[in-house]
Every structure is written in structure tokens, then in C-alpha cells.
Design a protein around this motif. Structure first.
Motif, mmCIF file in Angstrom:
data_model
loop_
_atom_site.group_PDB
_atom_site.id
_atom_site.type_symbol
_atom_site.label_atom_id
_atom_site.label_comp_id
_atom_site.label_asym_id
_atom_site.label_seq_id
_atom_site.Cartn_x
_atom_site.Cartn_y
_atom_site.Cartn_z
ATOM 1 N N LEU A 143 0.930 -1.416 0.080
ATOM 2 C CA LEU A 143 -0.046 -0.034 0.047
ATOM 3 C C LEU A 143 0.892 1.389 0.035
ATOM 4 N N GLU A 144 2.051 1.092 -0.161
ATOM 5 C CA GLU A 144 3.185 2.292 -0.077
ATOM 6 C C GLU A 144 2.752 3.411 -0.980
ATOM 7 N N ASP A 145 2.365 2.837 -2.264
ATOM 8 C CA ASP A 145 2.271 3.883 -3.449
ATOM 9 C C ASP A 145 0.719 4.673 -3.480
ATOM 10 N N VAL A 146 -0.086 4.052 -2.346
ATOM 11 C CA VAL A 146 -1.477 4.466 -2.366
ATOM 12 C C VAL A 146 -1.465 5.937 -2.380
ATOM 13 N N GLN A 147 -2.244 6.573 -3.262
ATOM 14 C CA GLN A 147 -2.320 8.181 -3.159
ATOM 15 C C GLN A 147 -3.946 8.643 -2.484
ATOM 16 N N VAL A 148 -4.777 7.813 -2.886
ATOM 17 C CA VAL A 148 -6.271 8.082 -2.152
ATOM 18 C C VAL A 148 -6.763 6.965 -1.388
ATOM 19 N N LEU A 149 -7.037 7.103 -0.174
ATOM 20 C CA LEU A 149 -7.294 6.289 0.659
ATOM 21 C C LEU A 149 -8.740 6.325 1.309
ATOM 22 N N MET A 150 -9.433 5.252 1.180
ATOM 23 C CA MET A 150 -11.194 5.182 1.716
ATOM 24 C C MET A 150 -10.905 4.292 3.100
ATOM 25 N N ILE A 151 -11.046 5.062 4.087
ATOM 26 C CA ILE A 151 -10.783 4.335 5.309
ATOM 27 C C ILE A 151 -11.952 4.487 6.233
ATOM 28 N N PRO A 152 -12.236 3.428 7.170
ATOM 29 C CA PRO A 152 -13.248 3.529 8.103
ATOM 30 C C PRO A 152 -12.869 4.281 9.200
ATOM 31 N N VAL A 153 -13.656 5.022 9.821
ATOM 32 C CA VAL A 153 -13.154 5.819 11.042
ATOM 33 C C VAL A 153 -14.175 5.641 12.191
ATOM 34 N N GLY A 154 -15.162 5.010 12.113
ATOM 35 C CA GLY A 154 -16.226 5.234 12.990
ATOM 36 C C GLY A 154 -16.316 4.321 14.405
ATOM 37 N N GLY A 155 -15.252 3.261 14.354
ATOM 38 C CA GLY A 155 -14.876 2.552 15.493
ATOM 39 C C GLY A 155 -16.282 1.349 15.475
ATOM 40 N N PHE A 156 -16.172 0.811 16.750
ATOM 41 C CA PHE A 156 -17.107 -0.599 17.255
ATOM 42 C C PHE A 156 -16.845 -1.749 16.249
ATOM 43 N N TYR A 157 -17.430 -1.569 14.865
ATOM 44 C CA TYR A 157 -17.175 -2.527 13.957
ATOM 45 C C TYR A 157 -15.663 -2.595 13.401
ATOM 46 N N THR A 158 -15.286 -1.363 13.451
ATOM 47 C CA THR A 158 -13.940 -1.155 12.512
ATOM 48 C C THR A 158 -13.080 -0.330 13.476
ATOM 49 N N ILE A 159 -11.847 0.085 12.925
ATOM 50 C CA ILE A 159 -11.037 0.872 13.781
ATOM 51 C C ILE A 159 -11.661 2.162 13.990
ATOM 52 N N GLY A 160 -11.256 2.746 14.886
ATOM 53 C CA GLY A 160 -11.949 4.157 15.159
ATOM 54 C C GLY A 160 -11.072 5.328 14.944
ATOM 55 N N PRO A 161 -11.375 6.482 15.306
ATOM 56 C CA PRO A 161 -10.337 7.721 15.191
ATOM 57 C C PRO A 161 -8.880 7.598 15.379
ATOM 58 N N LYS A 162 -8.519 6.930 16.507
ATOM 59 C CA LYS A 162 -7.187 6.797 17.118
ATOM 60 C C LYS A 162 -6.456 5.921 15.908
ATOM 61 N N GLU A 163 -7.064 4.677 15.755
ATOM 62 C CA GLU A 163 -6.335 3.739 14.596
ATOM 63 C C GLU A 163 -6.279 4.074 13.458
ATOM 64 N N ALA A 164 -7.344 4.799 12.849
ATOM 65 C CA ALA A 164 -7.369 5.406 11.659
ATOM 66 C C ALA A 164 -6.391 6.236 11.303
ATOM 67 N N LYS A 165 -6.091 7.244 12.368
ATOM 68 C CA LYS A 165 -5.027 8.185 12.409
ATOM 69 C C LYS A 165 -3.723 7.292 12.197
ATOM 70 N N GLU A 166 -3.374 6.430 12.713
ATOM 71 C CA GLU A 166 -2.173 5.517 12.830
ATOM 72 C C GLU A 166 -1.894 4.955 11.383
ATOM 73 N N VAL A 167 -3.095 4.550 10.726
ATOM 74 C CA VAL A 167 -3.057 3.978 9.600
ATOM 75 C C VAL A 167 -2.471 4.917 8.490
ATOM 76 N N VAL A 168 -3.213 6.084 8.711
ATOM 77 C CA VAL A 168 -2.922 6.986 7.666
ATOM 78 C C VAL A 168 -1.411 7.569 7.908
ATOM 79 N N GLN A 169 -0.878 7.762 8.969
ATOM 80 C CA GLN A 169 0.494 8.108 9.233
ATOM 81 C C GLN A 169 1.392 7.009 8.832
ATOM 82 N N GLY A 170 1.023 5.738 8.556
ATOM 83 C CA GLY A 170 2.093 4.918 8.316
ATOM 84 C C GLY A 170 1.980 4.795 6.593
#
Length: 216
Positions: free
Chosen positions: A127-154
Motif C-alpha cells: 500500500l506504500e504507493d497509495v495516493q487516495v485512501l478510503m478508510i473506516p473511522v467510526g469504531g465499534f465494528y472497525t478501527i476508530g479515529p485513533k487507529e485510523a490516524k495511525e493507519v494514515v500516518q503509516g
């Protein structure tokens, strides 16, 4: 003319290439109160087999359905499915999830489906060359804001972050959080759209931005 991205709601997007080839991601069934995907599609990707992500029968046009891990080239669009999980316990709670990466008109996009954990080095690599990222951010069923931030930063190549799978006025009773919490966590420039977004490989933002699309 560029690649067009329309958000129907939840994890369902329509991505349209310059030649009109259309991808629909994670269509939901009638129990989800967002509008059904409109018009025919050529390709449908399904991140996992839950009712709010796999209602391929609602998509018109007899599309080719892509599921699971692998690589495909359909109508000039390269698609790669990358294995991940729907929860932080290796799939023990909610099973597997597929991350899809698409190369459309020179733009590399990724749809993380119902990702339930931060990414491993092995998952980050393709995923290193990904330019546009569609990411779940709502938590509960998926990653939430904190984990989503970590994914984006990576993912250093990402220029446009499009949040999905969060609470809106149509799913206000669902146990997922509104997008505002993610926006506060990432602290990036936010652009709000009135309809679909359009972009080309040449006009991607120089600095990373979050794009908020209205549900259709």
C-alpha cells in the motif's frame, strides 16, 4: 476529465474512470437506509460477506464481482486484494476482511473495507504507493479515529484521505462515531464536497488532505 469518486454511504463508493468504467465498492442491502447504488457498474468489490457490504445483487449491469486475495486486471484497471481482518483478534470476532487497491488512470486508490486493526508491515508494503485512501473511522465494528490516524500516518504516499463507515443522520442509532472525532485526531486540511469528487494524477493535493463527501 478525471477519476470521479461518489460516496453512497457506509463503505459504498462509485469510482468512475475517464473512459466510463465504473467500480462499486461494498454495496449494502435494503436494511441500510442509504440510497441504493445507481446506474450500471462494470466491477464490484466485496471486502467481506456481511449484509451491509456484499449486496452485489443491487448493482445493475451484470458487473464482474471481485472478492478475496489476488490480482485482477479488468477493463484496464488493475486490482489487488490484500488479506486483513475485521477485528483486532485475527478474525476471531468478525472474520476476514479484504483491502482492495486499484490503479485507475494513473491514480492508486485503496479501500480498506471493514478493517478492524492497524496495519502490519506486510500489509503496509503493497500500500506504500497509495495516493487516495478510503478508510473506516467510526469504531465499534472497525478501527476508530485513533487507529485510523495511525493507519494514515503509516502510508506516506497518501494525498487524499476519504473517511467512511461513520455515523450520519441516516444511521444515528448505529454504535459508530461521527466523522468529527477522526478530523480532530488527524488535524489535516479538510475539504468538503457537495457531490462527487474528481481528481487526476496531475492535480492531487501537494499536502495531505481529508475529503468529506456527502452521502448520495
Amino acid at each position: 476529465m478525471g477519476v470521479k469518486i461518489l460516496w453512497y454511504g457506509h463503505a459504498c463508493f462509485r469510482i468512475t474512470a475517464q473512459d466510463g468504467t465504473t467500480i462499486v465498492t461494498d454495496p449494502y442491502d435494503e436494511s441500510v437506509p442509504y440510497k441504493a447504488p445507481e446506474g450500471p457498474a462494470h466491477i464490484v468489490t466485496v471486502s467481506h460477506e456481511h449484509f451491509d457490504h456484499n449486496a452485489v445483487g443491487r448493482v445493475k449491469g451484470n458487473p464482474e464481482v471481485v472478492r478475496g486475495v489476488g490480482e485482477w486486471t479488468i477493463r484496464g484497471i488493475h486490482i489487488r486484494g490484500i488479506s486483513s481482518f475485521h477485528d483486532p483478534k485475527g478474525g476471531k470476532e468478525r472474520g476476514r476482511n479484504t483491502i482492495f487497491k486499484y490503479v485507475v488512470d494513473g491514480i492508486t486508490l485503496a479501500h480498506l473495507g471493514d478493517l478492524g486493526h492497524t496495519l502490519t508491515a506486510e500489509q503496509l508494503r503493497p500500500l506504500e504507493d497509495v495516493q487516495v485512501l478510503m478508510i473506516p473511522v467510526g469504531g465499534f465494528y472497525t478501527i476508530g479515529p485513533k487507529e485510523a490516524k495511525e493507519v494514515v500516518q503509516g502510508l506516506s504516499g497518501v494525498r487524499v484521505v476519504i473517511p467512511m463507515h461513520y455515523r450520519t443522520e441516516l444511521v444515528k442509532d448505529w454504535p459508530i462515531r461521527p466523522v468529527q472525532e477522526f478530523l480532530e485526531a488527524v488535524d489535516l486540511t479538510v475539504r468538503e464536497f457537495k457531490g462527487e469528487a474528481e481528481l487526476t494524477a496531475q492535480n492531487l493535493p501537494k499536502e495531505r488532505e481529508v475529503w468529506i463527501l456527502p452521502h448520495a
